[in-house]
Design a protein around this motif. Structure first.
Motif, PDB file in Angstrom:
ATOM      1  N   TYR A  41       0.832  -1.202   0.000  1.00 43.26           N
ATOM      2  CA  TYR A  41       0.000   0.000   0.000  1.00 43.26           C
ATOM      3  C   TYR A  41       0.866   1.251   0.000  1.00 43.26           C
ATOM      4  O   TYR A  41       1.846   1.352   0.732  1.00 43.26           O
ATOM      5  N   GLN A  94       0.281   5.756  -0.969  1.00 45.66           N
ATOM      6  CA  GLN A  94      -0.683   6.787  -1.329  1.00 45.66           C
ATOM      7  C   GLN A  94       0.052   8.079  -1.623  1.00 45.66           C
ATOM      8  O   GLN A  94       0.868   8.541  -0.818  1.00 45.66           O
ATOM      9  N   VAL A 110      -5.144   9.868  -9.910  1.00 41.55           N
ATOM     10  CA  VAL A 110      -4.637   9.000  -8.842  1.00 41.55           C
ATOM     11  C   VAL A 110      -3.648   7.989  -9.415  1.00 41.55           C
ATOM     12  O   VAL A 110      -3.895   7.377 -10.461  1.00 41.55           O
ATOM     13  N   ASP A 130      -2.055   4.690  -7.768  1.00 42.42           N
ATOM     14  CA  ASP A 130      -2.083   3.844  -6.582  1.00 42.42           C
ATOM     15  C   ASP A 130      -1.500   2.479  -6.901  1.00 42.42           C
ATOM     16  O   ASP A 130      -0.876   2.283  -7.949  1.00 42.42           O
ATOM     17  N   GLU A 187      -6.618  12.293  -5.223  1.00 45.30           N
ATOM     18  CA  GLU A 187      -5.624  12.147  -4.168  1.00 45.30           C
ATOM     19  C   GLU A 187      -5.916  13.085  -2.991  1.00 45.30           C
ATOM     20  O   GLU A 187      -6.381  14.214  -3.178  1.00 45.30           O
ATOM     21  N   HIS A 236      -9.766  15.540  -0.716  1.00 47.79           N
ATOM     22  CA  HIS A 236      -9.276  15.241  -2.061  1.00 47.79           C
ATOM     23  C   HIS A 236      -9.993  16.014  -3.156  1.00 47.79           C
ATOM     24  O   HIS A 236      -9.818  15.717  -4.348  1.00 47.79           O
ATOM     25  N   THR A 267      -7.883   7.342   2.952  1.00 46.10           N
ATOM     26  CA  THR A 267      -7.081   6.494   2.057  1.00 46.10           C
ATOM     27  C   THR A 267      -7.959   6.027   0.899  1.00 46.10           C
ATOM     28  O   THR A 267      -9.092   6.472   0.739  1.00 46.10           O
ATOM     29  N   HIS A 268      -7.413   5.091   0.122  1.00 45.80           N
ATOM     30  CA  HIS A 268      -8.100   4.594  -1.067  1.00 45.80           C
ATOM     31  C   HIS A 268      -8.421   3.109  -0.914  1.00 45.80           C
ATOM     32  O   HIS A 268      -7.697   2.255  -1.424  1.00 45.80           O
TER      33      HIS A 268
END
Length: 981
Positions: A22, A24, A171, A173, A191, A259, A487-488
């Motif tokens: 992970y 970001q 984004v 990721d 983001e 974001h 977060t995503h």
């Protein structure tokens, strides 16, 4: 140094440190922008600090330049609007279009190249690769021409909705880059970072925006406006725009851990201020409502909804992290629905809870909405339903639209909100047009986007919640929020948290149910009496394991006990202690199930599985305890049967069943007999097939005027890979027509068509086998298609010398040249390859309709004022609007052109035709009056050619040559039920 600690803090977020892959990105903005409310433009500059927290070296950065979506008709947004049957943008005036220009990107002070891949997606080529852990400073000026009211960015006069308006990095990721064009159906992915935004505009504008306002003078001004609005006894209806102040003001907003940034400006906004205390921390959050005079009653009636949403979502999901929240009256009116942004939403009063709830599902839990819309809209609707349920025990997205009187009429008193929320999904699923919950938003049909994302998903999560129990479910939701806020998260992350907290493997839900269109189908196989109760055996007819609730019900219809199975395949047995009148699977309609015929069983009686028959008007939903028979009064007429009254009886409405039937008896007062229509079909939906969407095996019977029709048929509706692909259908029909000769008037009485009597011969029986393939594609701007048909016709006696074979091909095209006006073209070609002693014909001015496919008011030639083939046309074969008595038993081709005229409700048409054994080209021209887009069309002939090539006698009597078409099949309410979508 602060960025270094921010990176450490990110890595230490709960649970993320263990997710080794992970990362970001961090994107921080400084934006300064000015509004020109005379030219409707924004001019500004942007400074972006981009921090590469990925393990990869980046040689470019994708940028979203979303105002360019409004630039022309070639953008992804424009094409999607057309697919979704909206012509508003396509025919917009040039001054209503929008774009972004004036860009001059620099990175760390040096110019860089911008390569456009789409009008609103570009690639910023870095002079030097950006290594892991490095940061760069990106600067550019920009100018935005604000479009009209088409989607989320726009203005109506001097009311502004400013969203998706500044250059924004896409984004990057763990799954790569996510460059995406702007779409109206399908939202966004951005983001997280810090925003520092300064907005300059005329001083008398009221603004609602993302972030915390830093301008002391404006804070005081907003507080003063709130006091004035709170003291008002009425708000009036004045909607005029006051002149803009000659002075300007600059508003300064800052906010971190967001974001996106949006703002809304109008000089007419009323302002209300309040605050809400969060349930856990007791921290106070300031809330603002900005609304217009005309909508004041609705906003005042729902003024507490903003606070309710903040409080309830904080309780059910996790604490609201920001200091303020704002709800703003929609500047763009009905053209644009509500839309969410961090800390601010544009909405209607009825949608405040929903839109504010997106601060959690979109704002704080920043999932990729374009690829996984259910993670945003679906989860938000689920929490919204629970929030609304505290006010209304039967709340839901759809159920709120059905007031108690309507629910009684439709027989839905026993059906709860969850069942109603499945209704739109059942409509498409039962006809083979289903799509999974886990599906990209842009690939949904418009119907499924609403029915599946907004309705089926929250209903499915209610199923999971009830199975796990509310306590376990809520603990899992809280854990998901705490682990993944700011977060995503992806779907697999939500599943992992729910499995960890619940202690159960949940593939049956997150993979089988959400990611496929396979059905849950659990019923009762048998009920056995035991010494102290009953043993209930269930059978899972579906293709994956699923849990189900089973209820014991007493003689009063009350539920005395509910037990849940674990997810199972095959059979499962539950034991109940005590006395019960019946047992019922899923009494609360939690399961997304289409077949409920085996969901209940009585403990006594000869027919324990029988359901009571319920007669109800119009429509309804399939229910566990009753079998619906729907009815609708009908009326009909023709010159032979005169007035007919009857009733339509049918067993399917919203949901098509496996076996669907329609009985429509109609009593003819003139003939003193019963006529009508009967239709029964078997509906086969091959879930999981890559090519076939639906197969329908049907049988149709009709009796009207002087004929009886019997027609078995088999129809195949094929799947489309995407919503942009054309539809395809293949239909095979075997038709038998029996004529009652004693009821037919001799057609020779009509001298003007007497010489063509052979074409209208009506033997006692006509048989036909027809194979028809159709491919067509439609959107708001154009419609195009092709129909190929092979037909074998035979008359009585059924000898080889009375058989005819014909091939027909029809290509059609319609193009709108303005928002409400279109032009049409049709090219037809047909040929008989064999003919018997009694030949069949094709007509220049419509078909003889041997197989009774069209409704004619005077098929039996009873009237001098309404005569089939003379006054009425079915627009088939040659499809001439004028009646020119030309028929062929060989070949025929025609070109039919028509365009609507500006300013008047009329069209002008030109038909050109050529047939075998005739040297000249036929033509017909005139005007047409179309009502209901062709539901009823009246044709006024001006000129036409006959065999001799001059104006025939029948055009000299203008009144007698007015023709019409009646296209009832375009609005047939039973076509959807019996022939599929």
């Amino acid at each position: 140094m602060k960025h270094y600690f921010a990176a450490l803090l990110l890595a230490a977020l709960p649970g993320l440190a263990s997710a080794q892959h992970y990362f970001q990105q961090e994107v921080n903005y400084k934006i300064e922008v000015s509004l020109n409310d005379q030219t409707h433009e924004l001019t500004g500059s942007e400074e972006i600090e981009y921090v590469n927290n990925s393990p990869d070296r980046l040689s470019y950065i994708y940028f979203h330049l979303w105002p360019n979506a409004y630039k022309n008709n070639k953008t992804a947004f424009a094409q999607q609007m057309a697919r979704n049957n909206s012509r508003n943008f396509h025919f917009a005036e040039k001054q209503k279009r929008g774009y972004i220009d004036g860009l001059a990107f620099e990175v760390n002070g040096k110019p860089v190249k911008l390569e456009y891949e789409q009008p609103d997606v570009a690639k910023l080529i870095l002079n030097e690769p950006l290594s892991p852990g490095q940061r760069i400073l990106i600067r550019t000026p920009f100018r935005v021409k604000i479009p009209g009211a088409f989607s989320r960015l726009g203005h109506v006069e001097q009311s502004y909705q400013i969203s998706q308006w500044y250059p924004k990095p896409a984004v990057y990721d763990r799954k790569g880059w996510h460059p995406m064009p702007y779409l109206d159906q399908g939202e966004f992915y951005s983001e997280f970072g810090k925003f520092d935004v300064k907005i300059t505009l005329p001083a008398n504008y009221n603004v609602g925006a993302t972030g915390m306002l830093q301008t002391a003078s404006e804070i005081a001004r907003m507080d003063s406006l709130a006091e004035v609005s709170a003291a008002k006894k009425s708000f009036g209806t004045d909607m005029s725009f006051p002149p803009s102040s000659a002075k300007t003001k600059t508003l300064h907003y800052v906010q971190d851990r967001i974001h996106d940034f949006a703002w809304f400006a109008d000089k007419r906004f009323n302002v209300l201020k309040s605050e809400v205390e969060l349930p856990q921390s007791k921290r106070k959050v300031t809330t603002w409502l900005l609304f217009l005079n005309r909508n004041a009653p609705g906003w005042l009636a729902r003024k507490n909804d903003l606070n309710t949403a903040i409080s309830k979502y904080s309780e059910l999901v996790g604490e609201y992290p920001y200091a303020a929240a704002t709800a703003v009256d929609a500047a763009l009116g009905e053209n644009v629905g509500g839309m969410e942004y961090p800390m601010v939403t544009v909405t209607t009063p009825s949608a405040i809870i929903h839109e504010v709830g997106h601060n959690w599902f979109y704002g704080i839990l920043g999932s990729n909405e374009r690829e996984h819309p259910w993670l945003d809209e679906g989860l938000n609707c689920y929490i919204e339903n629970r929030t609304a349920a505290e006010k209304d025990s039967d709340a839901g997205m759809l159920s709120g639209l059905l007031e108690p009187p309507l629910r009684r009429i439709l027989g839905l008193e026993e059906v709860n909100a969850n069942a109603l929320n499945y209704a739109a999904w059942l409509l498409t699923n039962s006809r083979g047009a289903d799509q999974p919950i886990e599906f990209p938003s842009e690939h949904y049909t418009k119907t499924n986007y609403a029915g599946i994302v907004y309705l089926k998903t929250p209903a499915a999560f209610t199923y999971l919640e009830t199975y796990l129990g509310r306590d376990r479910f809520d603990k899992a939701m809280h854990a998901y929020y705490e682990k993944w806020k700011f977060t995503h998260p992806y779907p697999e992350n939500l599943q992992a948290v729910f499995e960890e907290v619940s202690g159960e493997k949940l593939d049956w839900f997150f993979k089988d149910l959400l990611q496929t269109t396979e059905l849950v189908d659990i019923g009762i196989k048998k009920v056995e009496k035991t010494i102290d109760g009953y043993r209930v055996t269930l059978k899972n007819e579906g293709k994956f394991a699923a849990p189900a609730p089973v209820a014991a019900i007493n003689e009063a219809g009350e539920i005395t006990k509910v037990q849940w199975t674990k997810p199972f395949t095959g059979e499962e047995t539950l034991t109940f202690i005590g006395v019960a009148d019946r047992f019922e699977v899923d009494p609360a309609y939690l399961l997304p199930e289409t077949d409920r015929r085996d969901n209940q069983m009585k403990t006594t009686g000869l027919l324990p599985k029988s359901e009571r028959l319920a007669l109800q008007p119009l429509a309804g939903l399939e229910q566990n305890r009753k079998k619906q028979l729907y009815f609708l009064p009908v009326i009909g007429a023709n010159t032979a049967d005169k007035l007919m009254l009857g009733v339509a009886l049918y067993n399917s409405s919203v949901q098509a069943k496996k076996v669907n039937y329609l009985l429509m008896p109609m009593y003819s007062f003139h003939q003193n007999e019963v006529n009508g229509i009967g239709n029964i079909n078997y509906n086969f939906v091959p879930h999981g097939s890559r090519f076939l969407r639906q197969a329908i095996l049907g049988f149709n019977f009709q009796r009207f005027e002087y004929f009886r029709k019997y027609e078995p048929s088999l129809t195949f509706n094929f799947k489309r890979a995407t919503v942009a692909r054309p539809r395809q259908q293949l239909k095979i029909a075997i038709t038998s027509i029996n004529h009652e000769k004693s009821k037919i008037n001799p057609i020779l009485e009509h001298a003007e068509i007497g010489s063509f009597f052979p074409l209208l011969h009506q033997p006692e029986k006509i048989g036909g086998q027809t194979l028809t393939y159709t491919i067509w594609q439609t959107n708001a701007v154009q419609k195009a298609g092709l129909e190929l048909q092979f037909q074998h016709l035979g008359s009585n006696p059924k000898a080889s010398d009375n058989q005819s074979n014909a091939l027909r091909g029809t290509a059609f095209y319609e193009r709108y040249w303005s928002k409400h006006k279109s032009a049409k073209a049709r090219l037809f070609g047909g040929k008989f390859f064999t003919q018997g002693e009694q030949p069949f014909y094709m007509g220049l001015s419509g078909s003889p309709d041997y197989l009774k496919e069209t409704i004619f008011l005077d098929r039996a030639q009873k009237s001098e004022s309404i005569r089939a083939l003379v006054d009425q046309t079915d627009l088939r074969d040659g499809a001439f609007k004028n009646f020119i008595p030309a028929f062929t038993d060989n070949w025929l081709t025609t070109l039919n052109l028509e365009t609507e005229l500006p300013f008047v409700p009329l069209s002008v048409y030109l038909d050109l035709g050529k047939m075998a054994d005739v040297d000249e080209v036929f033509y017909g021209t005139g005007l047409a009056l179309n009502i209901g887009k062709g539901f009823f069309s009246l044709y006024l002939p001006v000129a036409g050619s006959n065999f001799a090539g001059d104006t025939p006698e029948n055009f000299k009597d203008f009144r007698r040559n007015i023709r019409f078409s009646l296209q009832l099949n375009k609005f047939n309410p039973f076509k959807l039920l019996n022939e599929g979508l």
